[in-house]
Design an enzyme around this catalytic site. Structure first.
Site, PDB file in Angstrom:
ATOM      1  N   HIS A 142     -36.113 -59.829   0.255  1.00 25.60           N
ATOM      2  CA  HIS A 142     -36.727 -59.165   1.408  1.00 25.60           C
ATOM      3  C   HIS A 142     -36.170 -59.724   2.717  1.00 25.60           C
ATOM      4  CE1 HIS A 142     -39.665 -56.577  -0.586  1.00 25.60           C
ATOM      5  NE2 HIS A 142     -39.721 -57.533  -1.501  1.00 25.60           N
ATOM      6  N   CYS A 163     -35.337 -54.537  -2.474  1.00 25.95           N
ATOM      7  CA  CYS A 163     -36.165 -54.831  -3.643  1.00 25.95           C
ATOM      8  C   CYS A 163     -36.237 -53.616  -4.583  1.00 25.95           C
ATOM      9  CB  CYS A 163     -37.547 -55.320  -3.218  1.00 25.95           C
ATOM     10  SG  CYS A 163     -38.401 -56.223  -4.540  1.00 25.95           S
ATOM     11  N   GLU A 209     -36.168 -58.108   5.454  1.00 27.72           N
ATOM     12  CA  GLU A 209     -36.868 -57.449   6.562  1.00 27.72           C
ATOM     13  C   GLU A 209     -38.191 -58.098   6.940  1.00 27.72           C
ATOM     14  OE1 GLU A 209     -39.223 -55.861   3.160  1.00 27.72           O
ATOM     15  OE2 GLU A 209     -37.243 -56.738   3.481  1.00 27.72           O
TER      16      GLU A 209
END
Length: 236
Positions: A178, A93, A180
């Site tokens: 994202h 990001c 993660e």
């Protein structure tokens, strides 16, 4: 796993609750230690000069807001030096936007916020490291976007933004989305980003329900992608 990697991974945070998420467990499983640095508070020099993997995480500020957040100027300078050395780097990001900017590409506010779960349009490459995400919903949470840096290879797009992921060689990977995020951690995001969510008229209950539907599957895919990166990257 690449034996050339130092066994510590440095992660640069711009917001305390946006951490390594599912990446952290994967790194521990492979014998890596993790050390966090807080942008704007800690001296980031060591993290950016690290010869092993450094991961630059997300945050709500823009790379162009250097007047309000002067630490960004130094962070970008360190990052430019790191990328010039082709040291293994992942940006997520804001981290991806910082990489794009450091490589000379323009970063700017997009036409609209992209917040929520949806699948990517993967670029047809024989060795696309994101292939495992085919027909997999990922979490998008950004308002800024970027042009594709010179010599970078586009890996994925979304319905709203053409540049969702790129790589430069095997050592530098930038992800606008994202990868993660974990199922159990999103509630922290919903609390911490409540002003942004309400301003963007995002349905928080719907976002929470989508998280329950998609996040666990994404955790498994994230493991595969990080494993692939660690196996295929090399030190310059």
């Amino acid at each position: 796993m690449n034996s050339n990697f130092p066994k510590t991974v440095y992660a640069i945070q711009h917001l305390s609750f946006e951490d390594l998420g599912s990446f952290e467990d994967t790194l521990y499983e492979h014998g890596y230690r993790v050390r966090y640095f807080e942008a704007g508070v800690d001296n980031l020099k060591k993290a950016f000069e690290h010869e092993g993997l450094t991961i630059i995480l997300g945050g709500p500020i823009g790379v162009y807001e250097t007047e309000d957040y002067p630490f960004l100027t130094e962070e970008i300078q360190y990052l430019q030096q790191r990328l010039a050395k082709n040291l293994p780097t992942i940006g997520i990001c804001l981290g991806a936007q910082l990489i794009a900017h450091a490589l000379g590409a323009k970063v700017y506010a997009g036409a609209q916020k992209e917040i929520g779960w949806s699948s990517l349009q993967l670029i047809d490459l024989a060795d696309n490291p994101l292939t495992t995400l085919q027909e997999t919903a990922v979490l998008h949470w950004h308002g800024d976007t970027f042009d594709l840096p010179e010599n970078a290879e586009l890996l994925a797009s979304s319905a709203l933004y053409p540049h969702q992921a790129f790589r430069l060689g095997q050592n530098i990977l930038a992800l606008q989305f994202h990868l993660e995020v974990t199922a159990e951690s999103l509630e922290k995001w919903l609390i911490g980003h409540t002003c942004e969510l309400r301003k963007a008229d995002i349905n928080i209950q719907y976002l929470r329900s989508e998280n329950k539907k998609y996040a666990v599957k994404l955790e498994t895919k994230a493991q595969e992608i990080l494993h692939h990166f660690l196996q295929n990257s090399s030190l310059s």
